[in-house]
Design a protein around this motif. Structure first.
Motif, PDB file in Angstrom:
ATOM      1  N   GLU A   1      69.470  33.204  53.529  1.00  0.00           N
ATOM      2  CA  GLU A   1      69.535  34.654  53.323  1.00  0.00           C
ATOM      3  C   GLU A   1      70.559  35.293  54.255  1.00  0.00           C
ATOM      4  OE1 GLU A   1      66.489  38.517  53.182  1.00  0.00           O
ATOM      5  OE2 GLU A   1      65.801  36.570  53.927  1.00  0.00           O
TER       6      GLU A   1
ATOM      7  N   ASP B   1      74.011  34.568  52.952  1.00  0.00           N
ATOM      8  CA  ASP B   1      74.222  34.911  51.543  1.00  0.00           C
ATOM      9  C   ASP B   1      74.454  33.666  50.693  1.00  0.00           C
ATOM     10  OD1 ASP B   1      74.339  36.727  49.464  1.00  0.00           O
ATOM     11  OD2 ASP B   1      76.514  36.964  49.596  1.00  0.00           O
TER      12      ASP B   1
ATOM     13  N   ARG C   1      72.624  30.771  48.066  1.00  0.00           N
ATOM     14  CA  ARG C   1      71.478  30.545  47.198  1.00  0.00           C
ATOM     15  C   ARG C   1      70.722  29.309  47.672  1.00  0.00           C
ATOM     16  NH1 ARG C   1      70.585  27.722  42.300  1.00  0.00           N
ATOM     17  NH2 ARG C   1      72.786  27.135  42.145  1.00  0.00           N
TER      18      ARG C   1
END
Length: 330
Positions: free
Chosen positions: A203, A206, A208
């Protein structure tokens, strides 16, 4: 002069100007203590009238002379856990104690009087033996926190979150942008901490998350099937971190069969170091959990609880480290 019985390890450490751990290691001639420090601590102990075996003798005079050890039975073939056992046995032997292995077949409360305390290695929340031991009358020291609704007498913990962050940062600096995680189940504090750390790291950067969770003690074939499915479903994956002990070595054939080159177009790392990972081609980057030292630290903390040298509720820190090898060169 003060009687020998009135001098404890804390007083020796204070008089010598060292920590209690350093004093303990110096008097037992173990750990990373310089010869100069050891001689100084021994001299102070002699001056105060303290004997390094006094605690052991006082324990044995009113005890069984045995401590218990319980490990998850599904992982008795694990190199990590076998090293942990050796650490417990080593430290117990120095205290002139025996070690009894506690399994689901000999855990009834009628046997608790046969041990003075118990060491639990990485306790599973779903393990009924663990719950029984934690609710018993004997003190229990755990390696890592128990995630259930009972409290041990003391805990030895390591900074798994900080070390996994370092590993993920290392992979990113080596060029990885799609890092997958073969995770252990959250039934242990270690497994839960690693999953949470990976998700938070993704997170922050950024990215996945690509997480596959393994049941505790999953066989090699299950690990391989999950990595095969992961690589087939997402060819963009350029790094893989394996949490379960032995999983990094187990999935090597799957990675190669997928046409990937470890250390080049796929970086590989493990959350548990092992002898096998030193000798793969290429050698695999791994987190050194220092299992033998962890076992010894748990046993020593249990003896400190039994002797009154440490209060119940003590949390002891065990340093761990990251060993970078060619599998993450990038």
């Amino acid at each position: 002069m003060r009687r020998k019985e009135s001098v404890n390890l804390v007083e020796v450490a204070k008089a010598a100007g060292v920590s209690k751990t350093t004093a303990s290691d110096a008097l037992r001639n173990s750990g990373r203590v310089s010869e100069r420090t050891r001689e100084h601590v021994v001299a102070v102990a002699n001056r105060l009238g303290y004997s390094p075996n006094l605690v052991a003798r006082s324990l044995r005079s009113s005890s069984t002379g045995t401590i218990g050890l319980h490990l998850p039975e599904v992982l008795t073939r694990s190199e990590y856990y076998m090293s942990f056992v050796l650490g417990v046995v080593d430290r117990a032997a120095k205290m002139d104690y025996d070690v009894m292995l506690i399994t689901a077949h000999n855990v009834p409360s009628r046997r608790f009087h046969r041990v003075d305390g118990v060491v639990l290695g990485d306790p599973l929340e779903t393990d009924t033996v663990v719950r029984g031991l934690l609710n018993s009358s004997v003190p229990v020291v755990t390696c890592e926190r128990y995630t259930g609704d009972a409290e041990p007498a003391a805990v030895v913990r390591s900074d798994h979150a900080g070390t996994l962050d370092r590993l993920l940062d290392h992979l990113r600096s080596a060029g990885a942008r799609d890092i997958a995680f073969l995770a252990s189940s959250t039934v242990t504090d270690w497994g839960r901490t690693l999953q949470q750390t990976y998700l938070r790291w993704c997170e922050r950067h950024d990215m996945r998350p690509r997480l596959r969770e393994m049941a505790f003690g999953s066989p090699t074939a299950v690990m391989q099937d999950n990595v095969r499915a992961l690589l087939n479903a997402d060819p963009a994956v350029d790094a893989l971190v394996c949490a379960p002990d032995g999983s990094a070595a187990a999935v090597l054939p799957v990675i190669r069969a997928a046409g990937r080159t470890i250390g080049e177009d796929l970086l590989l790392a493990s959350c548990v170091d092992s002898t096998a990972l030193h000798h793969t081609d290429p050698p695999v980057t791994a987190i050194d959990l220092r299992p033998r030292e962890a076992g010894a630290a748990c046993a020593q903390l249990l003896f400190d609880i039994l002797s009154g040298e440490a209060p119940e509720g003590t949390v002891s820190a065990l340093p761990i480290g990251l060993t970078e090898r060619r599998s993450t060169r990038g």
